[in-house]
Design a protein around this motif. Structure first.
Motif, PDB file in Angstrom:
ATOM      1  N   MET A   1      -7.049   6.498   3.952  1.00 49.09           N
ATOM      2  CA  MET A   1      -8.437   5.801   3.543  1.00 49.09           C
ATOM      3  C   MET A   1      -8.271   4.242   3.515  1.00 49.09           C
ATOM      4  SD  MET A   1      -8.264   6.733  -0.589  1.00 49.09           S
ATOM      5  CE  MET A   1      -8.256   8.548  -0.461  1.00 49.09           C
ATOM      6  N   GLN A   2      -9.604   3.838   3.144  1.00 52.17           N
ATOM      7  CA  GLN A   2      -9.998   2.359   3.102  1.00 52.17           C
ATOM      8  C   GLN A   2      -9.444   1.888   1.645  1.00 52.17           C
ATOM      9  OE1 GLN A   2     -10.515   0.859   5.948  1.00 52.17           O
ATOM     10  NE2 GLN A   2     -10.245  -1.018   5.076  1.00 52.17           N
ATOM     11  N   ASP A   3      -8.650   0.852   1.700  1.00 52.58           N
ATOM     12  CA  ASP A   3      -8.431   0.349   0.117  1.00 52.58           C
ATOM     13  C   ASP A   3      -8.322  -1.151   0.324  1.00 52.58           C
ATOM     14  OD1 ASP A   3      -7.766  -0.664  -2.249  1.00 52.58           O
ATOM     15  OD2 ASP A   3      -6.532   1.084  -2.673  1.00 52.58           O
ATOM     16  N   ASP A   4      -9.561  -1.927   0.009  1.00 48.11           N
ATOM     17  CA  ASP A   4      -9.624  -3.394   0.266  1.00 48.11           C
ATOM     18  C   ASP A   4      -8.720  -4.152  -0.643  1.00 48.11           C
ATOM     19  OD1 ASP A   4     -11.445  -2.832   2.468  1.00 48.11           O
ATOM     20  OD2 ASP A   4     -13.234  -2.956   1.063  1.00 48.11           O
ATOM     21  N   SER A   5      -8.208  -3.490  -1.739  1.00 49.86           N
ATOM     22  CA  SER A   5      -7.374  -4.259  -2.600  1.00 49.86           C
ATOM     23  C   SER A   5      -5.818  -4.428  -2.013  1.00 49.86           C
ATOM     24  CB  SER A   5      -7.320  -3.353  -3.698  1.00 49.86           C
ATOM     25  OG  SER A   5      -6.671  -2.353  -3.820  1.00 49.86           O
ATOM     26  N   ILE A   6      -5.580  -3.572  -0.978  1.00 48.90           N
ATOM     27  CA  ILE A   6      -4.199  -3.815  -0.436  1.00 48.90           C
ATOM     28  C   ILE A   6      -4.404  -4.289   0.846  1.00 48.90           C
ATOM     29  CG2 ILE A   6      -2.256  -2.414   0.402  1.00 48.90           C
ATOM     30  CD1 ILE A   6      -2.971  -0.109  -1.909  1.00 48.90           C
ATOM     31  N   ALA A   7      -3.469  -5.182   0.999  1.00 52.12           N
ATOM     32  CA  ALA A   7      -3.272  -6.155   2.401  1.00 52.12           C
ATOM     33  C   ALA A   7      -3.020  -5.264   3.567  1.00 52.12           C
ATOM     34  CB  ALA A   7      -2.530  -7.183   2.368  1.00 52.12           C
ATOM     35  N   SER A   8      -2.232  -4.172   3.326  1.00 51.48           N
ATOM     36  CA  SER A   8      -2.212  -3.387   4.312  1.00 51.48           C
ATOM     37  C   SER A   8      -3.233  -2.664   5.125  1.00 51.48           C
ATOM     38  CB  SER A   8      -1.403  -1.996   3.880  1.00 51.48           C
ATOM     39  OG  SER A   8      -0.878  -0.975   4.897  1.00 51.48           O
ATOM     40  N   MET A   9      -3.028  -2.654   6.485  1.00 50.40           N
ATOM     41  CA  MET A   9      -4.085  -1.922   7.210  1.00 50.40           C
ATOM     42  C   MET A   9      -4.252  -0.345   7.009  1.00 50.40           C
ATOM     43  SD  MET A   9      -3.940  -3.879  11.137  1.00 50.40           S
ATOM     44  CE  MET A   9      -3.200  -2.533  11.805  1.00 50.40           C
ATOM     45  N   TRP A  10      -2.994   0.174   6.796  1.00 49.75           N
ATOM     46  CA  TRP A  10      -3.049   1.610   6.722  1.00 49.75           C
ATOM     47  C   TRP A  10      -2.662   1.835   5.114  1.00 49.75           C
ATOM     48  CZ3 TRP A  10      -5.283   2.538  10.669  1.00 49.75           C
ATOM     49  CH2 TRP A  10      -4.969   2.004  11.925  1.00 49.75           C
ATOM     50  N   VAL A  11      -3.566   2.599   4.510  1.00 49.43           N
ATOM     51  CA  VAL A  11      -3.308   3.124   3.175  1.00 49.43           C
ATOM     52  C   VAL A  11      -3.473   4.653   3.070  1.00 49.43           C
ATOM     53  CG1 VAL A  11      -3.731   2.901   0.813  1.00 49.43           C
ATOM     54  CG2 VAL A  11      -3.998   0.825   2.120  1.00 49.43           C
ATOM     55  N   PHE A  12      -2.584   5.398   2.498  1.00 47.88           N
ATOM     56  CA  PHE A  12      -2.497   6.983   2.362  1.00 47.88           C
ATOM     57  C   PHE A  12      -2.687   7.062   0.887  1.00 47.88           C
ATOM     58  CE2 PHE A  12      -1.017   6.135   6.467  1.00 47.88           C
ATOM     59  CZ  PHE A  12      -1.628   6.883   7.149  1.00 47.88           C
TER      60      PHE A  12
END
Length: 229
Positions: A144-155
């Motif tokens: 999913m998209q999570d703008d609070s994390i710098a990572s491109m990929w968040v699960f």
């Protein structure tokens, strides 16, 4: 008359002595009985203590034996788990279980070379975490998209304070090497896999995260990851 008085006085004196003597011998007898009684009680107590000490010694011996057995079993288990992990990696490599062979254009998603199987993060939508000693982390994580994390990929798995996440961090701000993390909702690392590429997600080689003071270090063993083919 004087003689008579003297005799009476003497006999009274003797009677007093007899009474005293009788009382003294009674007191001595009572004291001796009490001493014997106490000695008997002490003997019983000492026997109990000796018996308990023997029992404790036997229990300690049994505990030592059990802890030795447990240590040996843990060693054997660790060996089996390591064998199992490498077996899963080689099975994955030989059977292609991780990739969908019916669609050849997707072959580039998985790298089956080297010691570890890994997937292209962009190709993975759901990742399964299995076998973690911290059982609450096992389950399916959805990309999913999570703008609070710098990572491109968040699960993520779950919602709110109980949610868990899997993401990549270059570690610059924390003074850590780049790695993929399995963490709680507050991004406190629980397991990690040191890895320099954000584009690829390794399935094996994870470790308990213990590089930071605020880490909620996971329980051994670390997990293995699987993707749906």
């Amino acid at each position: 008359h004087d003689h008579h008085d003297h005799h009476d006085h003497h006999s009274h004196h003797n009677q007093d002595l007899d009474v005293l003597g009788a009382r003294l011998s009674r007191a001595c007898r009572a004291a001796m009985e009490e001493i014997e009684d106490r000695q008997a009680r002490i003997r019983v107590h000492l026997e109990q203590v000796a018996e308990e000490r023997l029992e404790l010694g036997a229990a300690r011996h049994e505990l030592n034996h059990e802890s030795h057995t447990l240590g040996r079993q843990e060693g054997e288990l660790n060996e089996k788990l390591a064998e199992l992990a490498s077996l899963r990696v080689s099975i994955a490599g030989s059977s292609g279980r991780w990739c969908c062979c019916s669609r050849p254009e997707r072959n580039g998603e998985l790298d089956l070379g080297g010691d570890h199987v890994m997937a292209r993060a962009s190709a993975v939508h759901v990742i399964h975490i299995k076998g973690a000693g911290s059982h609450e982390l096992n389950g399916s994580y959805v990309r999913m998209q999570d703008d609070s994390i710098a990572s491109m990929w968040v699960f993520k798995m779950g919602h709110g304070p109980d949610s868990k996440m899997l993401y990549f961090s270059d570690g610059r701000h924390e003074g850590l090497p780049p790695a993929w993390y399995i963490a709680d909702h507050a991004r406190r690392g629980i397991y990690w896999r040191k890895h320099t590429e954000e584009e690829t997600l390794p399935f094996a080689g994870w470790e308990v995260f213990d590089s930071s003071a605020d880490a909620h270090a996971g329980r051994w063993p670390p997990p293995l990851l699987e993707v749906e083919s």
